[in-house]
Design an enzyme around this catalytic site. Sequence first.
Site, mmCIF file in Angstrom:
data_model
loop_
_atom_site.group_PDB
_atom_site.id
_atom_site.type_symbol
_atom_site.label_atom_id
_atom_site.label_comp_id
_atom_site.label_asym_id
_atom_site.label_seq_id
_atom_site.Cartn_x
_atom_site.Cartn_y
_atom_site.Cartn_z
ATOM 1 N N ASP A 115 4.423 -4.953 -3.355
ATOM 2 C CA ASP A 115 5.695 -5.653 -3.425
ATOM 3 C C ASP A 115 5.487 -6.923 -4.272
ATOM 4 O OD1 ASP A 115 8.423 -5.260 -2.740
ATOM 5 O OD2 ASP A 115 8.318 -7.026 -1.483
ATOM 6 N N ASP A 142 2.390 -0.074 -4.093
ATOM 7 C CA ASP A 142 2.323 -1.408 -4.713
ATOM 8 C C ASP A 142 2.266 -2.462 -3.613
ATOM 9 O OD1 ASP A 142 5.364 -0.314 -4.785
ATOM 10 O OD2 ASP A 142 5.293 -2.361 -4.078
HETATM 11 N N1 ADE Z 1 7.973 -2.595 -3.225
HETATM 12 C C1 ADE Z 1 8.833 -1.680 -2.784
HETATM 13 N N2 ADE Z 1 9.986 -2.057 -2.197
HETATM 14 C C2 ADE Z 1 10.858 -1.128 -1.741
HETATM 15 N N3 ADE Z 1 10.662 0.172 -1.831
HETATM 16 C C3 ADE Z 1 9.530 0.589 -2.392
HETATM 17 N N4 ADE Z 1 9.045 1.821 -2.620
HETATM 18 C C4 ADE Z 1 7.863 1.704 -3.230
HETATM 19 N N5 ADE Z 1 7.550 0.400 -3.430
HETATM 20 C C5 ADE Z 1 8.575 -0.309 -2.914
#
Ligand code: ADE
Length: 290
Positions: free
Chosen positions: A214, A212
């Site tokens: 974030d 993703d």
């Molecule tokens: N956005 C994210 N923040 C922290 N850990 C993750 N693992 C997968 N996506 C994440």
Amino acid sequence: MVQATIGIIGGSGLYQMDALKDVQEVQLDTPFGKPSDDLIVGTLEGTTVAFLARHGRNHHLMPTELPFRANIHAMKQLGVKYLISASAVGSLQEEAKPLDMVIPNQFIDRTKNRVSTFFGEGIVVHIGFAEPVCHQLAEVLADAVASLQLTDVTLHRGGTYICMEGPAFSTQAESHLYRSWGATVVGMTNLPEAKLAREAEIAYATLALVTDYDCWHPDHDSVTVEMVIGNLRRNATNAQQVIQETVRRLAQNPPPSEAHSALKYAILTPLDKAPEATKQKLSIFLQKYL
Ligand SMILES: Nc1ncnc2[nH]cnc12
Ligand SMILES: CSC[C@H]1O[C@H](OP(=O)(O)O)[C@H](O)[C@@H]1O
């Protein structure tokens, strides 16, 4: 006890290695309690490897609850010298898109509740951690990724992994802060593991699998588990191929690593003055220096 030179820690989405043959489940105990799950030892590309599901095979342990010390100790007991971590991460950079792979070469510690040393109780060790990833192992991993030419996957060699506490994902302010620090990806697990592996003189490198963007990204202003899970599945399939190819290359040509002698100049306490009980407890790491 069965021995394996190569260890694999599978993170979110990677709970087993499908291509493992002649598999045996090994239950290990350590001075730091039990590992996240039984270790699965089997052959991959003709080489014996040890696999551990970091959160347990049913993903029942959250990052703060992970028995990092037991996990690394268990790998050491099996004789592991090269440890490959596969981890789901959020991307902090536009160019590292979901499904891409990043091989970080730096970490920033934003954890609060982790124990990331084996030492203490009368033995003081300050391990060198300026370069937290084994450069040679990271190269083998990255070359393996490049050789596979996976569809929709761009490889990013190098980058900074922010390790946050979790389990909640970041706020937007935190996400922007991490970007302002120049970080590449964010996750919740790899920094304590890398530190402990270094203390255990095990070469360590991470295959970070982007799930993703974030929450900094204008088009993705929040992270949800639903969003992450869809990409985890595709990432896990790719990761299995990458790990298999990495194991093939490592077995053919195991590289030298400074990690293998990391304790040499790091132990401050004269071991002949150190408590016997602590020396016993840590003997797997200290025996070559006694
Ligand atoms: N956005 C994210 N923040 C922290 N850990 C993750 N693992 C997968 N996506 C994440
Ligand atoms: C599933 S999203 C958050 C979760 O995924 C990552 O785990 P791992 O590093 O074990 O793959 C991240 O660190 C969080 O623990």
